[in-house]
Enzyme design. Structure first.
Site, PDB file in Angstrom:
ATOM      1  N   ASP A  45       0.208  -1.255   0.098  1.00 58.04           N
ATOM      2  CA  ASP A  45      -0.242  -0.058   0.069  1.00 58.04           C
ATOM      3  C   ASP A  45       0.641   1.616   0.440  1.00 58.04           C
ATOM      4  O   ASP A  45       0.497   2.587   0.407  1.00 58.04           O
ATOM      5  CB  ASP A  45      -1.719  -0.170   0.847  1.00 58.04           C
ATOM      6  CG  ASP A  45      -0.160   0.095   2.485  1.00 58.04           C
ATOM      7  OD1 ASP A  45       1.394  -0.300   2.501  1.00 58.04           O
ATOM      8  OD2 ASP A  45      -0.611   0.096   3.954  1.00 58.04           O
ATOM      9  N   HIS A 104      24.981   0.560 -16.854  1.00 55.15           N
ATOM     10  CA  HIS A 104      24.262   0.748 -15.923  1.00 55.15           C
ATOM     11  C   HIS A 104      23.370   0.291 -14.947  1.00 55.15           C
ATOM     12  O   HIS A 104      23.230  -0.221 -13.961  1.00 55.15           O
ATOM     13  CB  HIS A 104      22.079   0.341 -16.167  1.00 55.15           C
ATOM     14  CG  HIS A 104      22.502   1.015 -17.880  1.00 55.15           C
ATOM     15  ND1 HIS A 104      20.802   0.742 -18.945  1.00 55.15           N
ATOM     16  CD2 HIS A 104      22.506   2.443 -18.171  1.00 55.15           C
ATOM     17  CE1 HIS A 104      21.148   1.995 -20.050  1.00 55.15           C
ATOM     18  NE2 HIS A 104      21.815   2.710 -19.611  1.00 55.15           N
ATOM     19  N   ASP A 123      28.092   8.516 -12.557  1.00 55.57           N
ATOM     20  CA  ASP A 123      27.307   8.692 -13.103  1.00 55.57           C
ATOM     21  C   ASP A 123      25.936   9.394 -12.176  1.00 55.57           C
ATOM     22  O   ASP A 123      25.364   8.615 -11.686  1.00 55.57           O
ATOM     23  CB  ASP A 123      27.109   8.030 -14.030  1.00 55.57           C
ATOM     24  CG  ASP A 123      26.381   8.725 -15.034  1.00 55.57           C
ATOM     25  OD1 ASP A 123      25.411  10.245 -15.009  1.00 55.57           O
ATOM     26  OD2 ASP A 123      25.776   7.942 -16.264  1.00 55.57           O
ATOM     27  N   ASP A 133      23.359  15.769 -15.077  1.00 49.73           N
ATOM     28  CA  ASP A 133      23.742  14.095 -15.710  1.00 49.73           C
ATOM     29  C   ASP A 133      25.157  14.393 -15.469  1.00 49.73           C
ATOM     30  O   ASP A 133      25.048  14.976 -16.754  1.00 49.73           O
ATOM     31  CB  ASP A 133      23.009  13.829 -16.950  1.00 49.73           C
ATOM     32  CG  ASP A 133      23.891  12.516 -17.547  1.00 49.73           C
ATOM     33  OD1 ASP A 133      23.820  12.079 -16.540  1.00 49.73           O
ATOM     34  OD2 ASP A 133      22.957  11.896 -18.995  1.00 49.73           O
ATOM     35  N   HIS A 175      28.887   3.463 -26.409  1.00 46.21           N
ATOM     36  CA  HIS A 175      27.098   4.205 -26.572  1.00 46.21           C
ATOM     37  C   HIS A 175      27.720   5.956 -27.446  1.00 46.21           C
ATOM     38  O   HIS A 175      28.855   5.823 -27.571  1.00 46.21           O
ATOM     39  CB  HIS A 175      27.184   4.639 -25.080  1.00 46.21           C
ATOM     40  CG  HIS A 175      28.277   4.888 -23.787  1.00 46.21           C
ATOM     41  ND1 HIS A 175      28.412   6.596 -24.014  1.00 46.21           N
ATOM     42  CD2 HIS A 175      29.241   4.814 -23.786  1.00 46.21           C
ATOM     43  CE1 HIS A 175      29.481   6.710 -23.350  1.00 46.21           C
ATOM     44  NE2 HIS A 175      29.764   5.588 -22.548  1.00 46.21           N
ATOM     45  N   HIS A 213      23.487  12.973 -25.249  1.00 45.12           N
ATOM     46  CA  HIS A 213      21.800  13.127 -25.279  1.00 45.12           C
ATOM     47  C   HIS A 213      21.068  14.341 -25.118  1.00 45.12           C
ATOM     48  O   HIS A 213      22.098  15.513 -24.559  1.00 45.12           O
ATOM     49  CB  HIS A 213      20.890  11.716 -24.770  1.00 45.12           C
ATOM     50  CG  HIS A 213      21.473  11.800 -23.388  1.00 45.12           C
ATOM     51  ND1 HIS A 213      20.732  12.619 -22.704  1.00 45.12           N
ATOM     52  CD2 HIS A 213      21.793  11.149 -22.573  1.00 45.12           C
ATOM     53  CE1 HIS A 213      21.965  12.474 -21.062  1.00 45.12           C
ATOM     54  NE2 HIS A 213      22.591  11.437 -21.203  1.00 45.12           N
ATOM     55  N   HIS A 257      16.700  11.121 -20.748  1.00 47.39           N
ATOM     56  CA  HIS A 257      17.456  11.799 -21.728  1.00 47.39           C
ATOM     57  C   HIS A 257      16.313  12.139 -22.553  1.00 47.39           C
ATOM     58  O   HIS A 257      14.826  11.695 -22.883  1.00 47.39           O
ATOM     59  CB  HIS A 257      16.944  10.006 -22.599  1.00 47.39           C
ATOM     60  CG  HIS A 257      18.331   9.263 -21.896  1.00 47.39           C
ATOM     61  ND1 HIS A 257      18.690   7.845 -21.704  1.00 47.39           N
ATOM     62  CD2 HIS A 257      19.517   9.631 -20.980  1.00 47.39           C
ATOM     63  CE1 HIS A 257      19.647   7.657 -20.592  1.00 47.39           C
ATOM     64  NE2 HIS A 257      20.027   8.599 -20.624  1.00 47.39           N
ATOM     65  N   GLU A 317      29.722  12.764 -23.146  1.00 44.89           N
ATOM     66  CA  GLU A 317      30.198  12.089 -22.470  1.00 44.89           C
ATOM     67  C   GLU A 317      31.149  11.047 -22.649  1.00 44.89           C
ATOM     68  O   GLU A 317      30.159  10.160 -22.997  1.00 44.89           O
ATOM     69  CB  GLU A 317      28.874  11.451 -21.593  1.00 44.89           C
ATOM     70  CG  GLU A 317      27.881  10.922 -22.525  1.00 44.89           C
ATOM     71  CD  GLU A 317      26.227  10.658 -21.347  1.00 44.89           C
ATOM     72  OE1 GLU A 317      26.374   9.676 -20.536  1.00 44.89           O
ATOM     73  OE2 GLU A 317      25.079  11.267 -21.563  1.00 44.89           O
ATOM     74  N   TYR A 337      36.256   1.813 -21.846  1.00 44.26           N
ATOM     75  CA  TYR A 337      35.497   0.790 -21.545  1.00 44.26           C
ATOM     76  C   TYR A 337      36.496  -0.038 -21.726  1.00 44.26           C
ATOM     77  O   TYR A 337      36.401  -0.928 -22.123  1.00 44.26           O
ATOM     78  CB  TYR A 337      34.484   0.490 -21.436  1.00 44.26           C
ATOM     79  CG  TYR A 337      33.593   1.606 -20.998  1.00 44.26           C
ATOM     80  CD1 TYR A 337      32.927   2.270 -19.379  1.00 44.26           C
ATOM     81  CD2 TYR A 337      32.773   2.350 -21.521  1.00 44.26           C
ATOM     82  CE1 TYR A 337      32.188   3.770 -19.243  1.00 44.26           C
ATOM     83  CE2 TYR A 337      32.237   3.431 -21.657  1.00 44.26           C
ATOM     84  CZ  TYR A 337      32.330   4.099 -20.674  1.00 44.26           C
ATOM     85  OH  TYR A 337      31.287   5.314 -20.805  1.00 44.26           O
ATOM     86  N   ARG A 387      34.575   7.592 -17.850  1.00 46.80           N
ATOM     87  CA  ARG A 387      33.348   8.092 -18.965  1.00 46.80           C
ATOM     88  C   ARG A 387      33.709   9.482 -17.946  1.00 46.80           C
ATOM     89  O   ARG A 387      33.686   9.514 -16.771  1.00 46.80           O
ATOM     90  CB  ARG A 387      31.420   8.285 -18.545  1.00 46.80           C
ATOM     91  CG  ARG A 387      31.183   8.292 -18.995  1.00 46.80           C
ATOM     92  CD  ARG A 387      29.722   8.169 -19.249  1.00 46.80           C
ATOM     93  NE  ARG A 387      28.902   7.348 -18.870  1.00 46.80           N
ATOM     94  CZ  ARG A 387      28.706   6.270 -17.916  1.00 46.80           C
ATOM     95  NH1 ARG A 387      29.081   5.428 -18.863  1.00 46.80           N
ATOM     96  NH2 ARG A 387      28.291   6.509 -16.829  1.00 46.80           N
ATOM     97  N   GLU A 401      31.753  13.069 -18.000  1.00 48.34           N
ATOM     98  CA  GLU A 401      30.298  13.682 -19.047  1.00 48.34           C
ATOM     99  C   GLU A 401      29.961  14.911 -17.933  1.00 48.34           C
ATOM    100  O   GLU A 401      30.107  15.165 -17.046  1.00 48.34           O
ATOM    101  CB  GLU A 401      28.918  12.749 -18.163  1.00 48.34           C
ATOM    102  CG  GLU A 401      27.309  13.365 -19.010  1.00 48.34           C
ATOM    103  CD  GLU A 401      26.621  12.410 -18.768  1.00 48.34           C
ATOM    104  OE1 GLU A 401      26.307  11.148 -17.422  1.00 48.34           O
ATOM    105  OE2 GLU A 401      25.823  12.475 -19.578  1.00 48.34           O
TER     106      GLU A 401
HETATM  107  N1  GLY Z   1      22.851   8.732 -16.341  1.00 46.17           N
HETATM  108  C1  GLY Z   1      22.319   7.959 -18.054  1.00 46.17           C
HETATM  109  C2  GLY Z   1      23.321   8.871 -19.457  1.00 46.17           C
HETATM  110  O1  GLY Z   1      23.947   9.644 -18.917  1.00 46.17           O
HETATM  111  O2  GLY Z   1      22.485   8.689 -19.882  1.00 46.17           O
HETATM  112 MN    MN Z   2      25.159  10.416 -17.546  1.00 39.28          MN
HETATM  113 MN    MN Z   3      23.698  11.379 -20.188  1.00 39.01          MN
END
Ligand code: GLY
Ligand code: MN
Ligand code: MN
Length: 437
Positions: free
Chosen positions: A38, A242, A259, A270, A349, A353, A360, A383, A387, A405, A407
């Site tokens: 609940d 992720h 991140d 982000d 990747h 974005h 996103h 970003e 890796y 990474r 970003e």
């Molecule tokens: N944290 C999600 C991305 O970097 O796209």
């Molecule tokens: Mn990110």
């Molecule tokens: Mn991002």
């Protein structure tokens, strides 16, 4: 600091000016989601609904009918209820929707089955994003069928259905001055969170403890929630795109990739930084880190009006491929390696974005089958990453288990770009200095 009611009004006017004559747009709010038995998740309004209204209540429906004499902006919402409000807090109620949110007309959502078919009837076009809310899709079809069943008595069912997304998301792509102010603040809060994590990081701590440091900084500065689940990946965990378990121990000699970005007044930030747990980069870490920093600078240099969406990505790919060849992680000619996407094994990747109400964010990346041209007011992330999973036996052992990474959140300006998240250090010297202090 928040978006004014005048701005929400401008957004609706703008959208209505794009709609065809004799049309109607319908946008349902988000609804509460169960977390367990609940107990619900913290409610978060649907971004489209919020963009057009600023209303943060669930179980509401926003309707725009350009040119309607009795009011163009109609809201259906929960009625006021002292018992419910005692437990769960205030509701605006239909009156409040008119007074606080400038609706021309507002009705209890419990009456929607009686009222909405009348608003749909005879419209040439209905703008609605089908397929996102099954229950509401069914309701809409029910109303349309109800009108169809009365055709013999002269009722005219609505003509075409058009996805609202495209038109609305084009508007959301260009950020206003007020939106940019909020996004700068959000990015700055996130940057401060990253600084705090760097300053408090010690080997032997757990990843979730660094996550807590960021969350503390976010909440202290008015951003109670992250815009997405924070990623705190130490060592080889950094190679899992992720990774959100955040449960491992931070070890001396490893890097940690964070991140994490806060959401402030519904606007996302982000930000990613990667730094050594012990405060000093090793030789291999240093070399790969410099390479990612080069990739990022090469990409940011391409963020300017007139360039297209893919130019920053291409620049990052070229910088990476050149670097990997120089270091011996790839062998061959740079141009042919790029052609056959050899870098994909290390960089799987894209460089970024759109960023806005959604992390996103919405907006097309291609227009008429061409990459979209960047324009002032668009906001994106930059970003790049590199890796090398432990299982990559094609490269020398010393490189394995390193994931990096970097970003930042970037506005396209009249002359180039503005980095909003530069409060978080990213050169090796800056990071080592902050961690040593
Ligand atoms: N944290 C999600 C991305 O970097 O796209
Ligand atoms: Mn990110
Ligand atoms: Mn991002």
């Amino acid at each position: 600091m928040i978006i004014s009611m005048a701005e929400y009004n401008r957004r609706r006017k703008h959208l209505m000016a794009l709609m065809e004559p004799n049309s109607i747009a319908i946008v349902p709010s988000a609804s509460e989601q169960l977390r367990s038995r609940d107990t619900t998740y913290h409610f978060r309004q649907d971004s489209d609904f919020y963009y057009l209204s600023g209303i943060t209540e669930p179980d509401a429906v926003l309707v725009l009918i350009p040119g309607r004499r009795h009011g163009q902006f109609v809201v259906f919402c929960r009625e006021r209820d002292s018992g419910q409000e005692l437990w769960h807090g205030n509701r605006a109620g239909p009156e409040g929707m008119c007074e606080l949110y400038r609706a021309d007309d507002a009705f209890p959502v419990s009456d929607i089955d009686e009222i909405l078919p009348g608003l749909l009837e005879g419209r040439d076009r209905v703008y609605y994003s089908l397929g996102r809310r099954t229950e509401f899709d069914r309701q809409i079809m029910g109303w349309v069928n109800q009108i169809r069943s009365q055709e013999a008595s002269g009722a005219v069912p609505p003509g075409e259905f058009t996805d609202l997304d495209h038109m609305l998301h084009e508007l959301r792509l260009y950020k206003s001055a007020a939106e940019l102010r909020l996004m700068r603040k959000a990015a700055d809060i996130s940057a401060r969170g990253h600084c705090r994590a760097m300053q408090r990081c010690k080997s032997g701590m757990y990843e979730y403890q660094l996550e807590a440091e960021l969350q503390y900084e976010f909440a202290q500065r008015g951003a109670r929630f992250p815009a997405y689940p924070s990623i705190v990946g130490s060592g080889a965990n950094a190679c899992v795109m992720h990774y959100t378990d955040n449960g491992d121990k931070l070890r001396d000699g490893e890097l940690v990739l964070i991140d994490a970005g806060c959401e402030l007044e519904y606007y996302a930030s982000d930000v990613t930084r990667t730094f050594p747990v012990n405060g000093r980069f090793s030789k291999e870490q240093r070399v790969l880190y410099e390479l990612v920093l080069n990739m990022q600078q090469a990409a940011i240099d391409q963020v300017k009006p007139g360039n297209h969406w893919n130019q920053p990505h291409d620049a990052s790919v070229t910088a990476l491929t050149e670097g990997l060849v120089e270091l011996g992680l790839l062998r061959g000619r740079v141009s042919s390696l790029i052609k056959r996407k050899a870098y994909r094994e290390f960089y799987m990747h894209r460089v970024g974005h759109w960023l806005g109400l959604d992390v996103h964010d919405v907006g097309d990346y291609r227009v008429a089958e061409q990459w979209r041209v960047l324009e002032p007011g668009m906001v994106m992330t930059v970003e790049p990453g590199l890796y090398v999973p432990v299982g990559n036996t094609r490269v020398a052992k010393k490189w394995r288990g390193i994931g990096i990474r970097i970003e930042d959140d970037v506005i396209v300006t009249d002359t180039g770009s503005e980095i909003m998240s530069s409060g978080a250090p990213k050169t090796i010297e800056e990071i080592e200095a902050l961690m040593a202090a």
